[in-house]
Write an enzyme that holds these catalytic residues in place. Structure first.
Site, PDB file in Angstrom:
ATOM      1  N   ILE A 102      34.740   8.865 -15.886  1.00 36.23           N
ATOM      2  CA  ILE A 102      34.743  10.016 -14.970  1.00 36.23           C
ATOM      3  C   ILE A 102      36.086  10.749 -15.007  1.00 36.23           C
ATOM      4  O   ILE A 102      36.216  11.828 -14.454  1.00 36.23           O
ATOM      5  CB  ILE A 102      34.313   9.653 -13.530  1.00 36.23           C
ATOM      6  CG1 ILE A 102      35.404   8.893 -12.789  1.00 36.23           C
ATOM      7  CG2 ILE A 102      33.009   8.878 -13.519  1.00 36.23           C
ATOM      8  CD1 ILE A 102      35.127   8.845 -11.280  1.00 36.23           C
TER       9      ILE A 102
ATOM     10  N   ASP B  51      28.285  13.636  -5.587  1.00 36.61           N
ATOM     11  CA  ASP B  51      28.953  12.919  -6.683  1.00 36.61           C
ATOM     12  C   ASP B  51      28.034  11.926  -7.399  1.00 36.61           C
ATOM     13  O   ASP B  51      28.055  11.827  -8.631  1.00 36.61           O
ATOM     14  CB  ASP B  51      30.184  12.165  -6.163  1.00 36.61           C
ATOM     15  CG  ASP B  51      31.354  13.092  -5.862  1.00 36.61           C
ATOM     16  OD1 ASP B  51      31.464  14.146  -6.515  1.00 36.61           O
ATOM     17  OD2 ASP B  51      32.167  12.750  -4.987  1.00 36.61           O
TER      18      ASP B  51
ATOM     19  N   TYR C  70      38.648  13.168 -16.659  1.00 36.57           N
ATOM     20  CA  TYR C  70      38.510  14.230 -17.678  1.00 36.57           C
ATOM     21  C   TYR C  70      39.851  14.839 -18.076  1.00 36.57           C
ATOM     22  O   TYR C  70      39.918  15.892 -18.698  1.00 36.57           O
ATOM     23  CB  TYR C  70      37.517  15.320 -17.247  1.00 36.57           C
ATOM     24  CG  TYR C  70      37.808  15.981 -15.924  1.00 36.57           C
ATOM     25  CD1 TYR C  70      38.744  16.990 -15.815  1.00 36.57           C
ATOM     26  CD2 TYR C  70      37.120  15.588 -14.791  1.00 36.57           C
ATOM     27  CE1 TYR C  70      38.997  17.594 -14.606  1.00 36.57           C
ATOM     28  CE2 TYR C  70      37.362  16.181 -13.570  1.00 36.57           C
ATOM     29  CZ  TYR C  70      38.310  17.194 -13.483  1.00 36.57           C
ATOM     30  OH  TYR C  70      38.561  17.782 -12.280  1.00 36.57           O
TER      31      TYR C  70
ATOM     32  N   LYS D 126      36.715  -6.725  -3.661  1.00 32.38           N
ATOM     33  CA  LYS D 126      36.206  -5.380  -3.341  1.00 32.38           C
ATOM     34  C   LYS D 126      34.891  -5.101  -4.083  1.00 32.38           C
ATOM     35  O   LYS D 126      33.975  -4.479  -3.538  1.00 32.38           O
ATOM     36  CB  LYS D 126      37.258  -4.321  -3.675  1.00 32.38           C
ATOM     37  CG  LYS D 126      38.333  -4.252  -2.588  1.00 32.38           C
ATOM     38  CD  LYS D 126      39.563  -3.490  -3.013  1.00 32.38           C
ATOM     39  CE  LYS D 126      39.355  -2.007  -3.208  1.00 32.38           C
ATOM     40  NZ  LYS D 126      40.624  -1.351  -3.617  1.00 32.38           N
TER      41      LYS D 126
ATOM     42  N   LYS E 192      37.903  13.406   1.568  1.00 32.42           N
ATOM     43  CA  LYS E 192      36.446  13.184   1.535  1.00 32.42           C
ATOM     44  C   LYS E 192      35.933  12.298   2.675  1.00 32.42           C
ATOM     45  O   LYS E 192      34.786  12.441   3.089  1.00 32.42           O
ATOM     46  CB  LYS E 192      36.041  12.559   0.193  1.00 32.42           C
ATOM     47  CG  LYS E 192      36.126  13.508  -0.980  1.00 32.42           C
ATOM     48  CD  LYS E 192      35.564  12.858  -2.233  1.00 32.42           C
ATOM     49  CE  LYS E 192      35.622  13.800  -3.414  1.00 32.42           C
ATOM     50  NZ  LYS E 192      34.939  13.261  -4.598  1.00 32.42           N
TER      51      LYS E 192
HETATM   52  P1  ATR Z   1      38.783   6.574  -5.662  1.00 36.89           P
HETATM   53  O1  ATR Z   1      38.430   6.931  -4.260  1.00 36.89           O
HETATM   54  O2  ATR Z   1      39.208   7.746  -6.501  1.00 36.89           O
HETATM   55  O3  ATR Z   1      37.737   5.755  -6.317  1.00 36.89           O
HETATM   56  P2  ATR Z   1      40.392   4.342  -4.858  1.00 36.89           P
HETATM   57  O4  ATR Z   1      39.524   4.160  -3.665  1.00 36.89           O
HETATM   58  O5  ATR Z   1      41.871   4.230  -4.700  1.00 36.89           O
HETATM   59  O6  ATR Z   1      40.149   5.734  -5.562  1.00 36.89           O
HETATM   60  O7  ATR Z   1      39.906   3.279  -5.977  1.00 36.89           O
HETATM   61  C1  ATR Z   1      40.517   3.187  -7.198  1.00 36.89           C
HETATM   62  C2  ATR Z   1      39.816   2.109  -8.037  1.00 36.89           C
HETATM   63  O8  ATR Z   1      40.473   2.066  -9.291  1.00 36.89           O
HETATM   64  C3  ATR Z   1      39.886   0.707  -7.457  1.00 36.89           C
HETATM   65  O9  ATR Z   1      38.747   0.009  -7.850  1.00 36.89           O
HETATM   66  C4  ATR Z   1      41.125   0.157  -8.146  1.00 36.89           C
HETATM   67  O10 ATR Z   1      41.161  -1.244  -8.291  1.00 36.89           O
HETATM   68  P3  ATR Z   1      41.664  -2.207  -7.077  1.00 36.89           P
HETATM   69  O11 ATR Z   1      40.507  -2.299  -6.140  1.00 36.89           O
HETATM   70  O12 ATR Z   1      41.993  -3.491  -7.746  1.00 36.89           O
HETATM   71  O13 ATR Z   1      42.870  -1.510  -6.496  1.00 36.89           O
HETATM   72  C5  ATR Z   1      40.987   0.744  -9.507  1.00 36.89           C
HETATM   73  N1  ATR Z   1      42.288   0.844 -10.161  1.00 36.89           N
HETATM   74  C6  ATR Z   1      43.299   1.687  -9.873  1.00 36.89           C
HETATM   75  N2  ATR Z   1      44.342   1.471 -10.690  1.00 36.89           N
HETATM   76  C7  ATR Z   1      43.976   0.449 -11.513  1.00 36.89           C
HETATM   77  C8  ATR Z   1      44.604  -0.243 -12.595  1.00 36.89           C
HETATM   78  N3  ATR Z   1      45.846   0.098 -13.008  1.00 36.89           N
HETATM   79  N4  ATR Z   1      43.913  -1.212 -13.223  1.00 36.89           N
HETATM   80  C9  ATR Z   1      42.664  -1.551 -12.838  1.00 36.89           C
HETATM   81  N5  ATR Z   1      42.018  -0.941 -11.816  1.00 36.89           N
HETATM   82  C10 ATR Z   1      42.655   0.053 -11.165  1.00 36.89           C
END
Ligand code: ATR
Length: 283
Positions: A222, A113, A224, A165, A77
């Site tokens: 989100i 989205d 599913y 973040k 993306k």
């Molecule tokens: P996407 O583009 O699909 O949103 P991403 O950019 O990798 O994927 O972001 C994933 C999000 O899910 C992030 O906010 C991540 O938290 P961190 O910023 O702390 O990495 C969150 N996330 C992923 N796994 C997680 C977990 N086990 N517990 C809590 N948050 C999680």
């Protein structure tokens, strides 16, 4: 060849070709959703899945083959933006493209989205005057947050495992930030999980403590797969209104369909096609 619904398909030289590009794409529900939509309104289109690792080559291929429109999914993306001729404002602000429209050889990038998430919420609740907590600070959170912030009279608050973040994202989008630990004592009306937490196979995981859930809250996930994540199950059990991840998926696709065809998307049929594909044993 027949469509999954049994509608006969006639593919001839005038058939418009669409598809999804991602890696992997084997489990994508976009082909069944869009092909059912074409069949429903009798539109001369066909939609395939393209497992792509060479994004630059794929963009050239779309132009060279005259593919009319493409959905872009993980992990392309952001990377695909470098190979397009124009990026729509909304996609630029989100920083990612999930839709390509081929306008006579010029590839235009859109992002549907955020609108998809907003529309899915609007099916169940109003947004005006509400406070929405967005869990997560990745690409999906940014798209959802952007869609919500575009609604005007709304308060959007980001919360994320990595606080920094969420703070940055809130600042970028003109939203607010709350530490995860403070969520329990925060007042909000709607909670949207944009993290992958709870997705198969880690179906027992939840991105937020159960103690933040309460009756009257609207909770949307989100994710599913599964349709009822642990978050939605707990929320339902404590009297919250729950919205599964199919809503956002269908509405982002419906907007793509409208951009590509100029036709009104048959949303109910698209939704049914996705539910049928997710629950094949029930059919
Ligand atoms: P996407 O583009 O699909 O949103 P991403 O950019 O990798 O994927 O972001 C994933 C999000 O899910 C992030 O906010 C991540 O938290 P961190 O910023 O702390 O990495 C969150 N996330 C992923 N796994 C997680 C977990 N086990 N517990 C809590 N948050 C999680």
């Amino acid at each position: 060849m027949t469509r999954a619904s049994g509608h006969p398909v006639s593919i001839d030289p005038s058939t418009e070709v669409y598809g999804v590009m991602g890696h992997p794409v084997a489990h994508s529900k976009s082909p069944v959703m869009h092909n059912q939509a074409f069949a429903e309104i009798g539109y001369p289109g066909v939609y395939a899945a393209f497992d792509v690792t060479d994004v630059a080559g794929a963009a050239d291929g779309i132009r060279a083959l005259g593919i009319c429109g493409v959905s872009v999914t993980i992990p392309h993306k952001v990377a695909v933006m470098a190979y397009l001729d124009q990026i729509h404002d909304q996609a630029r602000e989100i920083g990612a493209v999930n839709t390509i429209v081929n306008e006579r050889g010029r590839l235009i990038g859109h992002n549907t989205d955020g609108e998809g998430a907003v529309q899915a919420l609007l099916d169940h609740t109003t947004l005006s005057g509400k406070t929405v907590v967005v869990l997560g600070a990745g690409g999906a959170a940014r798209a959802v947050g952007h869609g919500l912030c575009s609604q005007g009279d709304i308060r959007v608050i980001f919360a994320n495992r990595t606080e920094k973040k969420a703070r940055h994202m809130a600042r970028d989008l003109g939203a607010e930030f709350v530490p995860m630990a403070d969520l329990e004592n925060s007042r909000f009306d709607i909670l949207v999980n944009t993290t992958p937490v709870g997705m198969h196979p880690q179906t027992q995981a939840m991105a937020v403590s159960e103690s933040v859930l309460r009756p009257g809250l609207v909770v949307m996930d989100i994710v599913y797969n599964p349709l009822e994540t642990r978050l939605l199950k707990q929320a339902r059990q404590c009297g919250s209104t729950v919205i599964d991840g199919v809503g956002m998926f269908v509405y982002q696709g419906a907007r793509q369909f409208a951009l590509w065809t100029g036709c009104k998307p048959p949303v109910a049929r698209m939704r049914q096609a996705v539910y049928d594909a997710l629950n094949p044993v029930d059919n």
